[in-house]
Design a protein around this motif. Structure first.
Motif, PDB file in Angstrom:
ATOM      1  N   GLU A  78     149.247 -19.346 -32.809  1.00  0.00           N
ATOM      2  CA  GLU A  78     148.560 -19.908 -31.636  1.00  0.00           C
ATOM      3  C   GLU A  78     147.143 -20.310 -32.001  1.00  0.00           C
ATOM      4  OE1 GLU A  78     147.317 -18.747 -27.051  1.00  0.00           O
ATOM      5  OE2 GLU A  78     147.981 -17.182 -28.398  1.00  0.00           O
ATOM      6  N   ILE A  79     146.710 -21.403 -31.393  1.00  0.00           N
ATOM      7  CA  ILE A  79     145.339 -21.874 -31.566  1.00  0.00           C
ATOM      8  C   ILE A  79     144.826 -22.283 -30.181  1.00  0.00           C
ATOM      9  CG2 ILE A  79     145.981 -24.275 -32.051  1.00  0.00           C
ATOM     10  CD1 ILE A  79     143.789 -24.211 -34.247  1.00  0.00           C
ATOM     11  N   VAL A  80     143.576 -21.941 -29.882  1.00  0.00           N
ATOM     12  CA  VAL A  80     142.978 -22.281 -28.586  1.00  0.00           C
ATOM     13  C   VAL A  80     141.768 -23.173 -28.838  1.00  0.00           C
ATOM     14  CG1 VAL A  80     141.910 -21.419 -26.472  1.00  0.00           C
ATOM     15  CG2 VAL A  80     143.782 -20.129 -27.541  1.00  0.00           C
ATOM     16  N   LEU A  81     141.786 -24.335 -28.204  1.00  0.00           N
ATOM     17  CA  LEU A  81     140.747 -25.348 -28.362  1.00  0.00           C
ATOM     18  C   LEU A  81     139.928 -25.440 -27.082  1.00  0.00           C
ATOM     19  CD1 LEU A  81     139.678 -27.823 -30.050  1.00  0.00           C
ATOM     20  CD2 LEU A  81     141.332 -29.191 -28.772  1.00  0.00           C
ATOM     21  N   GLN A  82     138.601 -25.404 -27.225  1.00  0.00           N
ATOM     22  CA  GLN A  82     137.683 -25.606 -26.107  1.00  0.00           C
ATOM     23  C   GLN A  82     137.018 -26.959 -26.298  1.00  0.00           C
ATOM     24  OE1 GLN A  82     136.699 -23.683 -23.471  1.00  0.00           O
ATOM     25  NE2 GLN A  82     137.298 -21.613 -23.976  1.00  0.00           N
ATOM     26  N   GLY A  83     136.761 -27.658 -25.208  1.00  0.00           N
ATOM     27  CA  GLY A  83     136.116 -28.967 -25.243  1.00  0.00           C
ATOM     28  C   GLY A  83     136.858 -29.931 -24.333  1.00  0.00           C
ATOM     29  N   ARG A  84     136.316 -31.107 -24.144  1.00  0.00           N
ATOM     30  CA  ARG A  84     136.950 -32.091 -23.255  1.00  0.00           C
ATOM     31  C   ARG A  84     138.127 -32.757 -23.968  1.00  0.00           C
ATOM     32  NH1 ARG A  84     133.488 -36.355 -22.791  1.00  0.00           N
ATOM     33  NH2 ARG A  84     134.916 -37.702 -23.880  1.00  0.00           N
ATOM     34  N   VAL A  85     139.317 -32.575 -23.436  1.00  0.00           N
ATOM     35  CA  VAL A  85     140.528 -33.159 -24.007  1.00  0.00           C
ATOM     36  C   VAL A  85     140.812 -34.479 -23.303  1.00  0.00           C
ATOM     37  CG1 VAL A  85     143.007 -32.852 -24.358  1.00  0.00           C
ATOM     38  CG2 VAL A  85     141.466 -30.882 -24.570  1.00  0.00           C
ATOM     39  N   ASP A  86     140.835 -35.572 -24.074  1.00  0.00           N
ATOM     40  CA  ASP A  86     141.087 -36.900 -23.514  1.00  0.00           C
ATOM     41  C   ASP A  86     142.496 -37.410 -23.810  1.00  0.00           C
ATOM     42  OD1 ASP A  86     138.480 -37.150 -22.487  1.00  0.00           O
ATOM     43  OD2 ASP A  86     137.733 -37.914 -24.398  1.00  0.00           O
TER      44      ASP A  86
END
Length: 93
Positions: A78-86
């Motif tokens: 699992e990987i968790v990404l923070q930031g604005r996903v476009d």
């Protein structure tokens, strides 16, 4: 032989109460709003920057574009990404 194995796994997922992503190793993506994305069942990180994340999957790649990316969590499955996903795209091999 692989084709039969894939069909058997798919059939098993359909007749059992076990989710398909667990049986087949399919990716599971959970997007919370536009700013947090959790991806399970990935194979590896191919590229990462503040504006993109590319992951190797069982079949093909997953490309994520956006802005202000930070990898909050990196685990084996699992990987968790923070930031604005476009944009989220699956790219075939």
């Amino acid at each position: 032989m692989r084709k039969w194995s894939a069909h058997l796994k798919k059939w098993f997922a359909e007749v059992s109460d076990i989710p398909e992503d667990v049986v087949l190793g399919s990716p599971r993506l959970t997007l919370i709003g536009q700013f947090r994305l959790s991806i399970e069942n990935y194979r590896g990180v191919l590229a990462f920057s503040k504006t993109e994340l590319k992951l190797a999957m069982n079949k093909g790649e997953l490309h994520i574009a956006g802005d202000d990316f930070v990898l909050e969590t990196i685990l084996e499955r699992e990987i968790v990404l923070q930031g604005r996903v476009d944009d989220v795209r699956f790219v075939d091999e």
